[in-house]
Design an enzyme around this catalytic site. Sequence first.
Site, PDB file in Angstrom:
ATOM      1  N   ASP A   1     -21.299 -22.070   7.122  1.00  0.00           N
ATOM      2  CA  ASP A   1     -20.477 -20.918   7.059  1.00  0.00           C
ATOM      3  C   ASP A   1     -21.041 -19.972   6.118  1.00  0.00           C
ATOM      4  OD1 ASP A   1     -18.774 -19.078   7.696  1.00  0.00           O
ATOM      5  OD2 ASP A   1     -17.062 -20.210   6.701  1.00  0.00           O
TER       6      ASP A   1
ATOM      7  N   LYS B   1      -2.883 -20.383   8.180  1.00  0.00           N
ATOM      8  CA  LYS B   1      -4.163 -20.908   8.395  1.00  0.00           C
ATOM      9  C   LYS B   1      -4.395 -21.540   9.921  1.00  0.00           C
ATOM     10  CE  LYS B   1      -4.291 -25.138   6.816  1.00  0.00           C
ATOM     11  NZ  LYS B   1      -5.544 -24.981   7.807  1.00  0.00           N
TER      12      LYS B   1
ATOM     13  N   HIS C   1     -16.166 -22.339  -7.126  1.00  0.00           N
ATOM     14  CA  HIS C   1     -15.476 -21.434  -5.820  1.00  0.00           C
ATOM     15  C   HIS C   1     -13.897 -21.942  -5.333  1.00  0.00           C
ATOM     16  CE1 HIS C   1     -15.907 -24.678  -3.406  1.00  0.00           C
ATOM     17  NE2 HIS C   1     -15.852 -24.034  -1.930  1.00  0.00           N
TER      18      HIS C   1
ATOM     19  N   HIS D   1     -19.229 -16.964  -1.467  1.00  0.00           N
ATOM     20  CA  HIS D   1     -19.768 -18.185  -2.299  1.00  0.00           C
ATOM     21  C   HIS D   1     -20.660 -19.365  -1.554  1.00  0.00           C
ATOM     22  CE1 HIS D   1     -15.192 -19.276  -1.017  1.00  0.00           C
ATOM     23  NE2 HIS D   1     -16.060 -19.970  -0.102  1.00  0.00           N
ATOM     24  N   ASN D   2     -21.037 -18.509  -0.241  1.00  0.00           N
ATOM     25  CA  ASN D   2     -22.280 -19.401   0.421  1.00  0.00           C
ATOM     26  C   ASN D   2     -23.229 -18.448   0.817  1.00  0.00           C
ATOM     27  OD1 ASN D   2     -20.687 -21.717   0.503  1.00  0.00           O
ATOM     28  ND2 ASN D   2     -20.662 -21.876   2.793  1.00  0.00           N
TER      29      ASN D   2
ATOM     30  N   MET E   1      -3.303 -24.632  -0.982  1.00  0.00           N
ATOM     31  CA  MET E   1      -2.212 -23.774  -0.690  1.00  0.00           C
ATOM     32  C   MET E   1      -0.817 -23.967  -1.287  1.00  0.00           C
ATOM     33  SD  MET E   1      -1.504 -25.115   3.236  1.00  0.00           S
ATOM     34  CE  MET E   1      -1.224 -26.953   3.273  1.00  0.00           C
TER      35      MET E   1
ATOM     36  N   GLY F   1     -12.185 -28.109  -4.765  1.00  0.00           N
ATOM     37  CA  GLY F   1     -12.944 -29.157  -4.346  1.00  0.00           C
ATOM     38  C   GLY F   1     -12.278 -30.356  -3.943  1.00  0.00           C
TER      39      GLY F   1
ATOM     40  N   LEU G   1      -4.981 -17.083   4.815  1.00  0.00           N
ATOM     41  CA  LEU G   1      -4.721 -16.136   4.410  1.00  0.00           C
ATOM     42  C   LEU G   1      -3.475 -16.062   3.577  1.00  0.00           C
ATOM     43  CD1 LEU G   1      -4.858 -12.486   6.117  1.00  0.00           C
ATOM     44  CD2 LEU G   1      -2.819 -13.008   4.823  1.00  0.00           C
TER      45      LEU G   1
END
Length: 482
Positions: free
Chosen positions: A96, A481, A405, A331-332, A383, A408, A206
């Site tokens: 991504d 989501k 980021h 972050h990628n 979340m 994890g 979101l």
Amino acid sequence: MRPPELIKISPVIWELPVSYKTGMRVPARIYATEKLIDQMDSGVFDQVSNVAMLPGIVNYSFCMPDGHWGYGFPIGGVAAMDTDDGVISPGGIGFDINCGMRLMLTSLTYDELKPKLHKLVDKLFNNVPTGVGEKSRYAISKSDFRKVMINGSRWCIENGFGWQEDLLRTEETGCIDGADPSKVSDKAVERGYHQLGTLGSGNHYLEIQVVKRESIFDAKTAESIGIFPDQVVIMFHCGSRGFGHQIATDYLRVFLKAMPEYGISVPDRELACAPFRSGVGQDYFSAMKCAINMSFANRQMIAHQVREVFADVFGVSAIRLSIHQVYDIAHNTAKLEYHDVNGVRKRLLVHRKGSTRAFGPDMEGIPQEYKKTGQPVIIGGSMETGSYLLSGVKSGKQTFYSTTHGSGRVMSRKQARKQFRGKELQMRMEKEGIYTRSVSYGGLAEEAGKAYKNIDDVIDAASMAGISHPIVKFLPVGNIKG
DNA sequence: ATGTAC
């Protein structure tokens, strides 16, 4: 499952020396507390030391405190390559491409939000296409999409999807130079051109969040950014969807074939790479930039939809609601940056895969308004548990100005589905004041708070190590989501 | 992460 060879450098830095495995060119360094290092899967140690074998890697192969097993590189991996004799690797960027975070403020307080929370979240869920395979609400032609590949968020602003100031508050002002659509396959364009303004699935979401007074750690900086107690903010996480995925897939195949021609051997096929200066290396770099721009544009289109929904639900314009963007950060990615290496200024290709750039104060490439505070770093937690805004610091030099980021994972998606029930989770969260809408209960279960490391532990580690500085923590009250 | 398999 920490290996016996692991050396404790400090309470938050661990090292695997080059003697750990034959072929390591540099040591590997993992940023974690005792607790976090014990939560890391063996894949982290294996992969971070594999990455240390890649040609041209400078100083260390890094893993951030939220690190866990990923494709080839660990998620949370940072690897800076010499641009003369180093490689570029899709596995060090992630499928991504330009997966990232955006944070927006409002002038609303939690009390003002409460009566409309359900309506707001429902409307966001209905308006922002969410889930695998979802398509854009906007009819964008392939020729327009070509412009998006080159101009990123700028295309959106020119076409009325956002505010000029959003660009200034986006990494690279929402458009990275050097994107070349001729290096992108038709298949990637076919998958991507109807995906602008869509959220995706997995851990893409979101969220509506609230600032708790007791969670403001740096009041002065928070205030300067426009953050106040009880404020409602908006955070979201998504990337380049099927478009970036296809580009990564295309070039992994190209690189696997090209590696023997360049005499490169890697310990894991998933570390497929090519010399940065080679033809195929440059082709991927230019194609990847198209996905970087598409992803900035994707988040810009989502921001636009968010403003529309807020204005509709509250009956006041987004301008009156002060829905200003704080920042948008990837972050990628792999990016060309200049860094000091043993006193010499060198141009490096910095791979960050599940790691956020965190430039310190006064550095080039951050918005003028953040020059004093350092670059904003947006960290999405689970979340259930909350998210953070951090800033880059001077001492971030040690990791080429990179930090964590997110939380994890500590549990695989499969394991989480087995352990948690999405429906129960949703009801429990509702009781705790978090209203969620999700495409699937299974998908929701995968994102349970307990499937992730404790976000506070991760932030503490990053803060103690001096790779970023906490400003404020946000607590979730609404979430959509895939 | 992903038209969850070339």
